[in-house]
Structures are given as structure tokens and as C-alpha cells.
Design a protein around this motif. Structure first.
Motif, PDB file in Angstrom:
ATOM      1  N   THR A   1       0.830  -1.213   0.000  1.00  0.00           N
ATOM      2  CA  THR A   1       0.000   0.000   0.000  1.00  0.00           C
ATOM      3  C   THR A   1       0.860   1.257   0.000  1.00  0.00           C
ATOM      4  OG1 THR A   1      -0.194   0.031   2.418  1.00  0.00           O
ATOM      5  CG2 THR A   1      -1.926  -1.124   1.195  1.00  0.00           C
ATOM      6  N   GLY A   2       2.148   1.124   0.339  1.00  0.00           N
ATOM      7  CA  GLY A   2       3.056   2.268   0.315  1.00  0.00           C
ATOM      8  C   GLY A   2       3.571   2.598  -1.077  1.00  0.00           C
ATOM      9  N   LEU A   3       3.298   1.729  -2.043  1.00  0.00           N
ATOM     10  CA  LEU A   3       3.732   1.987  -3.415  1.00  0.00           C
ATOM     11  C   LEU A   3       2.722   2.888  -4.115  1.00  0.00           C
ATOM     12  CD1 LEU A   3       4.739  -1.620  -4.561  1.00  0.00           C
ATOM     13  CD2 LEU A   3       6.203   0.127  -3.550  1.00  0.00           C
ATOM     14  N   THR A   4       3.171   3.530  -5.184  1.00  0.00           N
ATOM     15  CA  THR A   4       2.213   4.276  -6.001  1.00  0.00           C
ATOM     16  C   THR A   4       1.306   3.253  -6.683  1.00  0.00           C
ATOM     17  OG1 THR A   4       3.530   4.218  -8.024  1.00  0.00           O
ATOM     18  CG2 THR A   4       3.946   6.052  -6.486  1.00  0.00           C
ATOM     19  N   GLU A   5       0.162   3.702  -7.154  1.00  0.00           N
ATOM     20  CA  GLU A   5      -0.786   2.808  -7.823  1.00  0.00           C
ATOM     21  C   GLU A   5      -0.115   2.136  -9.028  1.00  0.00           C
ATOM     22  OE1 GLU A   5      -4.288   0.762  -8.405  1.00  0.00           O
ATOM     23  OE2 GLU A   5      -3.824   2.096  -6.735  1.00  0.00           O
ATOM     24  N   LEU A   6       0.667   2.906  -9.772  1.00  0.00           N
ATOM     25  CA  LEU A   6       1.312   2.364 -10.969  1.00  0.00           C
ATOM     26  C   LEU A   6       2.353   1.312 -10.602  1.00  0.00           C
ATOM     27  CD1 LEU A   6       1.735   5.726 -12.892  1.00  0.00           C
ATOM     28  CD2 LEU A   6      -0.035   4.000 -13.195  1.00  0.00           C
ATOM     29  N   GLN A   7       3.123   1.560  -9.545  1.00  0.00           N
ATOM     30  CA  GLN A   7       4.111   0.578  -9.102  1.00  0.00           C
ATOM     31  C   GLN A   7       3.413  -0.685  -8.606  1.00  0.00           C
ATOM     32  OE1 GLN A   7       6.074   2.944  -6.147  1.00  0.00           O
ATOM     33  NE2 GLN A   7       7.677   3.643  -7.534  1.00  0.00           N
ATOM     34  N   ARG A   8       2.339  -0.508  -7.822  1.00  0.00           N
ATOM     35  CA  ARG A   8       1.616  -1.643  -7.254  1.00  0.00           C
ATOM     36  C   ARG A   8       1.026  -2.522  -8.368  1.00  0.00           C
ATOM     37  NH1 ARG A   8      -0.638   0.826  -3.434  1.00  0.00           N
ATOM     38  NH2 ARG A   8      -2.453   1.570  -4.553  1.00  0.00           N
ATOM     39  N   GLU A   9       0.425  -1.884  -9.391  1.00  0.00           N
ATOM     40  CA  GLU A   9      -0.130  -2.652 -10.510  1.00  0.00           C
ATOM     41  C   GLU A   9       0.949  -3.475 -11.192  1.00  0.00           C
ATOM     42  OE1 GLU A   9      -3.830   0.081 -12.185  1.00  0.00           O
ATOM     43  OE2 GLU A   9      -1.887   0.222 -13.145  1.00  0.00           O
ATOM     44  N   SER A  10       2.090  -2.848 -11.477  1.00  0.00           N
ATOM     45  CA  SER A  10       3.168  -3.542 -12.175  1.00  0.00           C
ATOM     46  C   SER A  10       3.704  -4.707 -11.360  1.00  0.00           C
ATOM     47  CB  SER A  10       4.314  -2.557 -12.479  1.00  0.00           C
ATOM     48  OG  SER A  10       3.868  -1.520 -13.320  1.00  0.00           O
ATOM     49  N   VAL A  11       3.972  -4.470 -10.079  1.00  0.00           N
ATOM     50  CA  VAL A  11       4.501  -5.523  -9.209  1.00  0.00           C
ATOM     51  C   VAL A  11       3.482  -6.652  -9.052  1.00  0.00           C
ATOM     52  CG1 VAL A  11       5.201  -6.052  -6.830  1.00  0.00           C
ATOM     53  CG2 VAL A  11       6.106  -4.012  -7.966  1.00  0.00           C
TER      54      VAL A  11
ATOM     55  N   VAL B   1       3.033  -7.206 -18.914  1.00  0.00           N
ATOM     56  CA  VAL B   1       2.551  -6.155 -18.011  1.00  0.00           C
ATOM     57  C   VAL B   1       2.411  -4.848 -18.789  1.00  0.00           C
ATOM     58  CG1 VAL B   1       3.077  -4.748 -15.976  1.00  0.00           C
ATOM     59  CG2 VAL B   1       3.478  -7.216 -15.919  1.00  0.00           C
ATOM     60  N   ALA B   2       3.400  -4.546 -19.626  1.00  0.00           N
ATOM     61  CA  ALA B   2       3.347  -3.321 -20.436  1.00  0.00           C
ATOM     62  C   ALA B   2       2.119  -3.328 -21.341  1.00  0.00           C
ATOM     63  CB  ALA B   2       4.631  -3.177 -21.256  1.00  0.00           C
ATOM     64  N   GLU B   3       1.814  -4.477 -21.929  1.00  0.00           N
ATOM     65  CA  GLU B   3       0.638  -4.585 -22.799  1.00  0.00           C
ATOM     66  C   GLU B   3      -0.650  -4.410 -22.000  1.00  0.00           C
ATOM     67  OE1 GLU B   3       0.979  -8.301 -24.879  1.00  0.00           O
ATOM     68  OE2 GLU B   3       2.820  -7.687 -25.902  1.00  0.00           O
ATOM     69  N   LEU B   4      -0.710  -5.048 -20.830  1.00  0.00           N
ATOM     70  CA  LEU B   4      -1.918  -4.931 -19.997  1.00  0.00           C
ATOM     71  C   LEU B   4      -2.174  -3.495 -19.579  1.00  0.00           C
ATOM     72  CD1 LEU B   4      -1.632  -8.003 -17.614  1.00  0.00           C
ATOM     73  CD2 LEU B   4      -3.472  -7.547 -19.213  1.00  0.00           C
ATOM     74  N   LEU B   5      -1.110  -2.798 -19.189  1.00  0.00           N
ATOM     75  CA  LEU B   5      -1.256  -1.437 -18.681  1.00  0.00           C
ATOM     76  C   LEU B   5      -1.191  -0.383 -19.792  1.00  0.00           C
ATOM     77  CD1 LEU B   5       0.909  -1.710 -15.440  1.00  0.00           C
ATOM     78  CD2 LEU B   5      -1.558  -1.939 -15.670  1.00  0.00           C
ATOM     79  N   LYS B   6      -0.914  -0.860 -21.014  1.00  0.00           N
ATOM     80  CA  LYS B   6      -0.829   0.039 -22.184  1.00  0.00           C
ATOM     81  C   LYS B   6       0.186   1.160 -21.958  1.00  0.00           C
ATOM     82  CE  LYS B   6      -5.382  -1.083 -23.766  1.00  0.00           C
ATOM     83  NZ  LYS B   6      -6.759  -0.808 -23.838  1.00  0.00           N
ATOM     84  N   VAL B   7       1.385   0.767 -21.526  1.00  0.00           N
ATOM     85  CA  VAL B   7       2.486   1.702 -21.335  1.00  0.00           C
ATOM     86  C   VAL B   7       3.732   1.090 -21.956  1.00  0.00           C
ATOM     87  CG1 VAL B   7       1.538   2.733 -19.222  1.00  0.00           C
ATOM     88  CG2 VAL B   7       3.051   0.776 -19.055  1.00  0.00           C
TER      89      VAL B   7
ATOM     90  N   THR C   1       8.875   1.939 -19.241  1.00  0.00           N
ATOM     91  CA  THR C   1       8.131   2.509 -18.110  1.00  0.00           C
ATOM     92  C   THR C   1       7.816   1.432 -17.085  1.00  0.00           C
ATOM     93  OG1 THR C   1       7.132   4.138 -19.597  1.00  0.00           O
ATOM     94  CG2 THR C   1       6.035   3.778 -17.485  1.00  0.00           C
ATOM     95  N   VAL C   2       7.411   0.248 -17.568  1.00  0.00           N
ATOM     96  CA  VAL C   2       7.119  -0.858 -16.656  1.00  0.00           C
ATOM     97  C   VAL C   2       8.377  -1.259 -15.900  1.00  0.00           C
ATOM     98  CG1 VAL C   2       6.557  -3.331 -16.557  1.00  0.00           C
ATOM     99  CG2 VAL C   2       5.137  -1.783 -17.877  1.00  0.00           C
ATOM    100  N   LYS C   3       9.507  -1.349 -16.603  1.00  0.00           N
ATOM    101  CA  LYS C   3      10.759  -1.735 -15.941  1.00  0.00           C
ATOM    102  C   LYS C   3      11.136  -0.719 -14.864  1.00  0.00           C
ATOM    103  CE  LYS C   3      12.746  -4.472 -19.673  1.00  0.00           C
ATOM    104  NZ  LYS C   3      13.830  -4.576 -20.649  1.00  0.00           N
ATOM    105  N   ALA C   4      10.944   0.556 -15.171  1.00  0.00           N
ATOM    106  CA  ALA C   4      11.268   1.596 -14.186  1.00  0.00           C
ATOM    107  C   ALA C   4      10.332   1.509 -12.981  1.00  0.00           C
ATOM    108  CB  ALA C   4      11.179   2.987 -14.823  1.00  0.00           C
ATOM    109  N   ARG C   5       9.030   1.307 -13.231  1.00  0.00           N
ATOM    110  CA  ARG C   5       8.060   1.165 -12.131  1.00  0.00           C
ATOM    111  C   ARG C   5       8.420  -0.024 -11.251  1.00  0.00           C
ATOM    112  NH1 ARG C   5       2.406   1.544 -15.440  1.00  0.00           N
ATOM    113  NH2 ARG C   5       2.563   3.711 -16.075  1.00  0.00           N
ATOM    114  N   MET C   6       8.764  -1.145 -11.913  1.00  0.00           N
ATOM    115  CA  MET C   6       9.118  -2.348 -11.171  1.00  0.00           C
ATOM    116  C   MET C   6      10.356  -2.106 -10.321  1.00  0.00           C
ATOM    117  SD  MET C   6       7.020  -4.846 -11.788  1.00  0.00           S
ATOM    118  CE  MET C   6       8.024  -6.233 -11.360  1.00  0.00           C
ATOM    119  N   ARG C   7      11.385  -1.524 -10.922  1.00  0.00           N
ATOM    120  CA  ARG C   7      12.634  -1.288 -10.189  1.00  0.00           C
ATOM    121  C   ARG C   7      12.367  -0.401  -8.969  1.00  0.00           C
ATOM    122  NH1 ARG C   7      15.288   1.974 -13.560  1.00  0.00           N
ATOM    123  NH2 ARG C   7      14.501   3.696 -12.320  1.00  0.00           N
TER     124      ARG C   7
END
Length: 197
Positions: A144-154, A167-173, A177-183
Motif C-alpha cells: 500500500t506504500g507503493l504508487t498505484e502504478l508501481q503496485r499494478e506492475s509488481v 505487463v506493459a501490454e496490460l497497462l498500455k504503457v 516505463t514498466v521496468k522503471a516502475r518495477m525497479r
């Protein structure tokens, strides 16, 4: 019950086909034709997510159907500002699949207990159970401490079993961007959980 091609139901105000978010808005108002379009867009992905978790085709078909019924009934709960419509639907699918796994595990556990007819559990098992429960709660709090975008990706990558590209396809990004959110999300999780590097 399908809308005629070219009708205002099939098109948004500017003549383009409506996106999933717009379709969910219509579904929230009881538009069955829009739900058919949502179904066509998401059914295969929902089933794919569920079968990855359950690994049983018959149960997966049943759970996927439950997910789509929940989307129909709860479309009004979708909030565009909190993430994409696909992510919202896939979160429902993942939650339903996990609930089914937990339910099946609980039944098996009860049956094992009855078979053993031993209501006393060794202390070590109790301690381990408590520790696992505390770890899950810590992880939930940290997520819950992650941003919504980070939480979705993880969530999609680690709990749904999706690759970064999926994940990139699901989130349409973009994939980057997904790799950065995940990291960034994993670094925050590591720090929150107190895991040493």
C-alpha cells in the motif's frame, strides 16, 4: 441486442470506437451492448490470468465467468483515476483466482485435519503459522506504500506471473516505463520490508 454498426453506441462522440474505460462507464449504466464489447475485449485475458493461477481449465472457466459477472455488476465502482480499466478487471480476476486457491486449500486442510483426528498442533507449527501471517500482513502494508502504478506492475509480474512485456501490454504503457516502475517499486518494498541488499 447488439448495436447497429456505426450507431452512437458503437462510436464515441468523435467517431472513434469507444475505449474500455468508456465502455465500462456505459456498462455501469446497464448498457448490455457495451458489456458485450467489454466481454469480447477482455474474456481471453481474464481466462489467461485465471488459468495461470489455478492451472485447472474447468475451474478457470468457472472463475473467469464469475469475474465477468462481477465486472457487469460492479462497473460503477471502476475509478479511471486509479488505473486503467484493464488493470482493474485483471485485479478482480487475480483476486478471484487467489480466493479459489485459498478456498480449495482450506477444504483440503480441513479434510486432512479430520483424517488425522488430532486437534493439537505442535508448537512449532503454530509459531510458523503466526510468523507467516505476520509476514503476509507486512507485505500487504508495504504494497500500500507503493504508487498505484508501481503496485499494478509488481502485482501483475510477481503475483500474476506476467512478464514485463505482458505487463506493459496490460497497462498500455511502454516496456521501459514498466521496468522503471518495477525497479522503483521493488526498491521501496525491499526498504519497507527491511531486506538487506
Amino acid at each position: 441486442m447488439r448495436a447497429e454498426p456505426g450507431s452512437t453506441r458503437d462510436r464515441s462522440g468523435d467517431g472513434r470506437s469507444p475505449g474500455l474505460e468508456e465502455l465500462l462507464g456505459r456498462v455501469a449504466r446497464g448498457d448490455r451492448a457495451s458489456f458485450e464489447q467489454v466481454y469480447e475485449q477482455v474474456a481471453a485475458r481474464v481466462f489467461g490470468m485465471v488459468v495461470r493461477v489455478l492451472r485447472d481449465r474447468a475451474q478457470s472457466e468457472e472463475v473467469a465467468q464469475e469475474v465477468l459477472v462481477e465486472v457487469w455488476r460492479n462497473a460503477a465502482r471502476y475509478e479511471p483515476g486509479r488505473g486503467s480499466a484493464m488493470a482493474w478487471i485483471m485485479t478482480i480476476a487475480h483476486r478471484r483466482a487467489i480466493d479459489r486457491v485459498r478456498s480449495a486449500s482450506a477444504v483440503t486442510e480441513r479434510e486432512d485435519r479430520v483424517a488425522r483426528m488430532d486437534v493439537r498442533r505442535p508448537f512449532d507449527e503454530v509459531a510458523e503459522s503466526v510468523e507467516n501471517s505476520l509476514e503476509r500482513e507486512r507485505l500487504r502494508r508495504c504494497l500500500t506504500g507503493l504508487t498505484e502504478l508501481q503496485r499494478e506492475s509488481v502485482t501483475f509480474a510477481y503475483f500474476g506471473g506476467y512478464s514485463y512485456r505482458e505487463v506493459a501490454e496490460l497497462l498500455k504503457v511502454p516496456l521501459g516505463t514498466v521496468k522503471a516502475r518495477m525497479r522503483d517499486g521493488l526498491i521501496r518494498l525491499r526498504d519497507c520490508l527491511g531486506v538487506e541488499r
